[in-house]
Design an enzyme around this catalytic site. Structure first.
Site: not given
Length: 380
Positions: A65-66, A212, A253, A263-264
Site C-alpha cells: 500500500g502506497a 487483495q 501508487d 493503481n492495481k
C-alpha cells in the site's frame, strides 16, 4: 536477512493491530509488521531486524500500500542506521523493492536526508540514527493525519456528486487501514460514508491476481460492519449496466504530474466503464503519491510480478505443488502476463482527492497547485 513471526493476541481486530510499529527490545531495534500475506486466515506479525528482511517483506507484499510503503521505507533507513549497517546501501535496496509506488522512495529519502544532515552537522552515528528515526515517526504521524483529512474531503465530494446519500460505491484492491498509519485512502472515504449512515453498499472487486480485495478489503469491511458484497473483477461491467454503481473509489501508487494514475491492475477498465456509464471515478491518495518528476502516464514504470501469481492460487491448509507455493490452476509451463498496475489517463478521472482537498477536472496545473510543488523521490 533476519525476520521472524509472532502471532498477535487472540481476539484482536485488524483495525486494532498496528500494521507497522517500531520496537526496541534488549537485543536491538526491530520493525514489526502485520503480515498481510497471511490475512484473512490468521493475524500474524512479522519482525524485521534489518533492511534486507524489510525488502523481502515489501517484495512479498507482507507490507504493501502506497502510504504504508512510504512509512516502512523511512523506518527501514532508521533500522539500518540503528543497527549499524550501511545506510546508503539499505536505502538503495529499499527503493528498488517496488518501483511503481513512489511513496516508498519518498519515505526513504526523507529518513536518509535526516540521517545525512545529522552527520553533516557534526553528530555521531547514534545521533544520526535518532534523526532518521525521528523523521520516520514524523512521517508516520503525518500519514495518520492525512488519512483522516482525505476521508473528510472525500466524503464531502461524494455527497456533492451524489446528493441524497444511499451511496453504492465500487472499490478495487485494498485501500484501508492495511495500507496506512490511519484508516486508509479510498476505503477511508467509504468508511466515513458508512459511519455517517450514507453508504448503502460497498462493492468489493476481488482484484486479481492477488485477491487483495477479497482477502483484505472484505476483511476490513467485515470488521467495521459495513454492508459489502464481493464480486469478480469481470462482473463489474454487469453492475454498471444494471445501474447498481453510483461511484468508483480507488487509491493510487503513483500519480504523474499530468494526473495519470497508476493503481492495481484492473483500475483502468473500471475507469472506462465508469465513463461510459456516466459514473464518477474518484482517486484518493496522499500528496506524497503525486510525483512531479514523472511527467505523464507513459513515464510510470509498471512493476511486473511473477507469473505464478496468476497460474497458482494460494490455499491455506491445502497441500501445494506449484512453484510459487500455491495450487496450480493452469497447465504446467503456462506463461502469464502479470503487471501489478495499470495507468488511467487523467481525462477518465473525475477527481483526485488528497489531504489538501480535491481537484476536478484533473489537470497538471490544478494538481501542482493542490500539492504545492514537486517532490524528489530519487536517491543521489
Amino acid at each position: 536477512m533476519a525476520d521472524q513471526y509472532a502471532r498477535t493476541g487472540e481476539g484482536r481486530r485488524a483495525t486494532g493491530i498496528p500494521v507497522i510499529r517500531w520496537e526496541e527490545p534488549p537485543e536491538g531495534p526491530v520493525l514489526v509488521l502485520l503480515d498481510q500475506t497471511r490475512l484473512p486466515a490468521e493475524e500474524v506479525e512479522r519482525v524485521c531486524t534489518d533492511a534486507p528482511a524489510l525488502v523481502e517483506a515489501i517484495r512479498s507484499l507482507a507490507v504493501r500500500g502506497a502510504p504504508l510503503l512510504g512509512v516502512a521505507g523511512a523506518y527501514g533507513v532508521a533500522l539500518a542506521a540503528a543497527r549499524g549497517f550501511d545506510v546508503d546501501e539499505a536505502a538503495d535496496a529499499l527503493v528498488g523493492a517496488r518501483p511503481t509506488a513512489v511513496n516508498l522512495a519518498v519515505g526513504v529519502r526523507r529518513a536518509l536526508d535526516a540521517h545525512r544532515a545529522a552527520l553533516a552537522g557534526g553528530g555521531g552515528l547514534r545521533e544520526a540514527a535518532q534523526a532518521a528515526l525521528a523523521a520516520a515517526r514524523a512521517m508516520h504521524r503525518e500519514d495518520i493525519d492525512a488519512s483522516a483529512r482525505m476521508a473528510e474531503h472525500g466524503l464531502a465530494l461524494l455527497d456533492e456528486l451524489l446528493p441524497g446519500g444511499g451511496h453504492r460505491v465500487l472499490t478495487h484492491c485494498n485501500s484501508g487501514a492495511l495500507v496506512s498509519g490511519g484508516e486508509g485512502t479510498a476505503f477511508a472515504v467509504a468508511l466515513a460514508a458508512h459511519r455517517a449512515g450514507r453508504l448503502r453498499r460497498l462493492w468489493v472487486d476481488e482484484t486479481r491476481p492477488l485477491l487483495q480485495g477479497a482477502r483484505l478489503t472484505a476483511y476490513e469491511a467485515a470488521r467495521h460492519g459495513m454492508a459489502y458484497t464481493l464480486l469478480t473483477d469481470s462482473a463489474a461491467g454487469s453492475l454498471f449496466a444494471a445501474g447498481e454503481v453510483d461511484a468508483v473509489l480507488i487509491g493510487a501508487d503513483r500519480i504523474a504530474a499530468d494526473g495519470s494514475v497508476a493503481n492495481k491492475v484492473g483500475s483502468y477498465p473500471l475507469a472506462v466503464l465508469a465513463r461510459y456509464h456516466h459514473v464518477p471515478f474518484v482517486v484518493v491518495a496522499p500528496g506524497t503519491t503525486v510525483d512531479a518528476q514523472t511527467p505523464d502516464g507513459a513515464s510510470i514504470e509498471v512493476e511486473q510480478r511473477p507469473g505464478y501469481e496468476v497460474t497458482e492460487i494460494p490455499v491455506p491448509q491445502v497441500p501445494v505443488t506449484g512453484a510459487g507455493g500455491g495450487v496450480p490452476v493452469a497447465p504446467l509451463g503456462t506463461q502469464a502476463y502479470n503487471p501489478a498496475f495499470d495507468v488511467t489517463p487523467p481525462k477518465l478521472v473525475t477527481a483526485i482527492v488528497t489531504e489538501e482537498g480535491a481537484v476536478s477536472p484533473v489537470t497538471a496545473e490544478a494538481l501542482a497547485e493542490l500539492c504545492g510543488g514537486s517532490r524528489r523521490p530519487a536517491l543521489d
